[in-house]
Scaffold this active site. Structure first.
Site, mmCIF file in Angstrom:
data_model
loop_
_atom_site.group_PDB
_atom_site.id
_atom_site.type_symbol
_atom_site.label_atom_id
_atom_site.label_comp_id
_atom_site.label_asym_id
_atom_site.label_seq_id
_atom_site.Cartn_x
_atom_site.Cartn_y
_atom_site.Cartn_z
ATOM 1 N N GLY A 1 0.775 -1.230 0.000
ATOM 2 C CA GLY A 1 0.000 0.000 0.000
ATOM 3 C C GLY A 1 0.807 1.282 0.000
ATOM 4 N N THR A 2 2.046 1.244 -0.559
ATOM 5 C CA THR A 2 2.807 2.503 -0.587
ATOM 6 C C THR A 2 2.163 3.511 -1.536
ATOM 7 O OG1 THR A 2 4.350 1.787 -2.317
ATOM 8 C CG2 THR A 2 4.986 1.339 -0.033
ATOM 9 N N ASN A 3 1.533 3.035 -2.590
ATOM 10 C CA ASN A 3 0.823 3.974 -3.485
ATOM 11 C C ASN A 3 -0.411 4.554 -2.802
ATOM 12 O OD1 ASN A 3 2.042 4.296 -6.289
ATOM 13 N ND2 ASN A 3 2.255 2.098 -5.931
ATOM 14 N N MET B 1 -3.758 -6.857 -7.263
ATOM 15 C CA MET B 1 -3.236 -7.961 -8.079
ATOM 16 C C MET B 1 -4.339 -8.931 -8.488
ATOM 17 S SD MET B 1 -0.199 -6.930 -8.197
ATOM 18 C CE MET B 1 1.160 -6.147 -7.332
ATOM 19 N N ILE C 1 -6.991 -9.544 -12.000
ATOM 20 C CA ILE C 1 -7.446 -9.064 -13.314
ATOM 21 C C ILE C 1 -8.970 -9.006 -13.302
ATOM 22 C CG2 ILE C 1 -7.576 -9.669 -15.765
ATOM 23 C CD1 ILE C 1 -4.673 -10.653 -15.536
ATOM 24 N N LEU C 2 -9.509 -7.890 -13.788
ATOM 25 C CA LEU C 2 -10.960 -7.669 -13.746
ATOM 26 C C LEU C 2 -11.560 -7.880 -15.135
ATOM 27 C CD1 LEU C 2 -10.629 -4.515 -11.524
ATOM 28 C CD2 LEU C 2 -11.680 -6.682 -10.801
ATOM 29 N N ASN D 1 -5.310 2.676 -13.118
ATOM 30 C CA ASN D 1 -4.334 1.750 -12.538
ATOM 31 C C ASN D 1 -2.941 2.353 -12.649
ATOM 32 O OD1 ASN D 1 -3.252 -0.851 -11.616
ATOM 33 N ND2 ASN D 1 -2.578 -1.159 -13.739
ATOM 34 N N HIS E 1 0.980 1.176 -13.112
ATOM 35 C CA HIS E 1 1.783 0.017 -13.503
ATOM 36 C C HIS E 1 3.256 0.422 -13.499
ATOM 37 C CE1 HIS E 1 2.687 -3.842 -15.298
ATOM 38 N NE2 HIS E 1 3.539 -3.195 -16.084
HETATM 39 C C1 GAR Z 1 3.531 -1.113 -7.321
HETATM 40 O O1 GAR Z 1 4.807 -1.060 -7.861
HETATM 41 C C2 GAR Z 1 2.485 -1.142 -8.429
HETATM 42 O O2 GAR Z 1 2.813 -0.327 -9.516
HETATM 43 C C3 GAR Z 1 2.515 -2.585 -8.798
HETATM 44 O O3 GAR Z 1 2.651 -3.280 -7.588
HETATM 45 C C4 GAR Z 1 3.284 -2.442 -6.615
HETATM 46 C C5 GAR Z 1 2.366 -2.306 -5.430
HETATM 47 O O4 GAR Z 1 2.983 -1.628 -4.376
HETATM 48 N N1 GAR Z 1 1.342 -2.942 -9.518
HETATM 49 C C6 GAR Z 1 1.350 -3.862 -10.506
HETATM 50 O O5 GAR Z 1 2.320 -4.491 -10.832
HETATM 51 C C7 GAR Z 1 0.002 -4.065 -11.173
HETATM 52 N N2 GAR Z 1 0.173 -4.652 -12.453
HETATM 53 P P1 GAR Z 1 2.158 -0.944 -3.213
HETATM 54 O O6 GAR Z 1 1.181 -1.977 -2.649
HETATM 55 O O7 GAR Z 1 3.217 -0.603 -2.190
HETATM 56 O O8 GAR Z 1 1.452 0.280 -3.749
#
Ligand code: GAR
Length: 205
Positions: free
Chosen positions: A16-18, A95, A97-98, A112, A114
């Site tokens: 969940g850093t994003n 993670m 796919i919808l 999203n 990526h």
């Molecule tokens: C992030 O790097 C995000 O871009 C990636 O997973 C990580 C999640 O980190 N997402 C994908 O690869 C989706 N295809 P987070 O949980 O710390 O935000």
């Protein structure tokens, strides 16, 4: 909408850093047209849920195995989203796919992030650390992150924003992942949430 703010749901599966970057951007007013009112996780133990609770955001856990089928899983997600009157859905490390049923229902209102420059290293099988492993294996000298609208094609929707990040000698997948997050994802995702939320508010009048 809450006092002319778009209501945002963030869908997560992991650290969940994003999500944290979005919460921090709300605090610093980089995001001022949106409020995250719901965080949904498809993993019971996602640390993102702790981040949401610490920020006072309502959380829900929707598990694929409890739902029994992909259809029922997506119906449960939609019920939570519609019940909360959500204007914008943000997939932030979600993670799963919808299907077209879900992405069509929220067309233009689901984005999203990526961790590569789409169309490189994207689509089914490219997620999380695997994206950075593939970039290093290919020997690319630059990579980055992309924010895009979500349609039924994994990582296939219209691109909204991209930011380039250098690959450096000695990079491991973990080091590169961290640099892409810090220099790209945590910047462009909040900016896109703000821009799209502002346009949703303007459309609603
Ligand atoms: C992030 O790097 C995000 O871009 C990636 O997973 C990580 C999640 O980190 N997402 C994908 O690869 C989706 N295809 P987070 O949980 O710390 O935000």
């Amino acid at each position: 909408m809450i006092q002319n703010k778009a209501r945002v749901a963030v869908l997560v599966s992991g650290g969940g850093t994003n999500l944290q970057a979005i919460i921090d951007a709300q605090r610093s007013r980089v995001i001022h047209s949106a409020e995250v009112t719901l965080v949904i996780s498809n993993k019971q133990d996602a640390y993102a849920l702790t981040r949401a609770k610490e920020a006072g955001i309502r959380t829900e856990v929707v598990l694929r195995k409890d739902a029994g089928s992909q259809e029922a899983f997506e119906e449960a997600l939609a019920a939570a989203i519609d019940g909360a009157g959500i204007d914008l859905i943000v997939l932030a490390g979600f993670m799963s796919i919808l299907s077209a049923w879900f992405t069509d229902r929220y067309a233009g209102r689901i984005i999203n992030v990526h961790p590569s420059l789409i169309p490189s290293f994207c689509g089914a099988g490219y997620y999380g650390l695997r994206v950075h492993e593939a970039a290093l294996a290919k020997g690319v000298k630059v990579t980055g992150a992309t924010v895009h609208f979500v349609n039924e094609v994994p990582d296939g929707g219209t691109i909204i924003a991209q930011k380039v990040v250098e690959v450096l000698p000695g990079d491991t997948p973990e080091i590169l992942q961290r640099r892409v997050m810090e220099q790209a994802e945590w910047i462009i995702l909040p900016e896109c949430v703000e821009a799209i939320s502002a346009s949703i508010i303007a459309r609603k009048g």
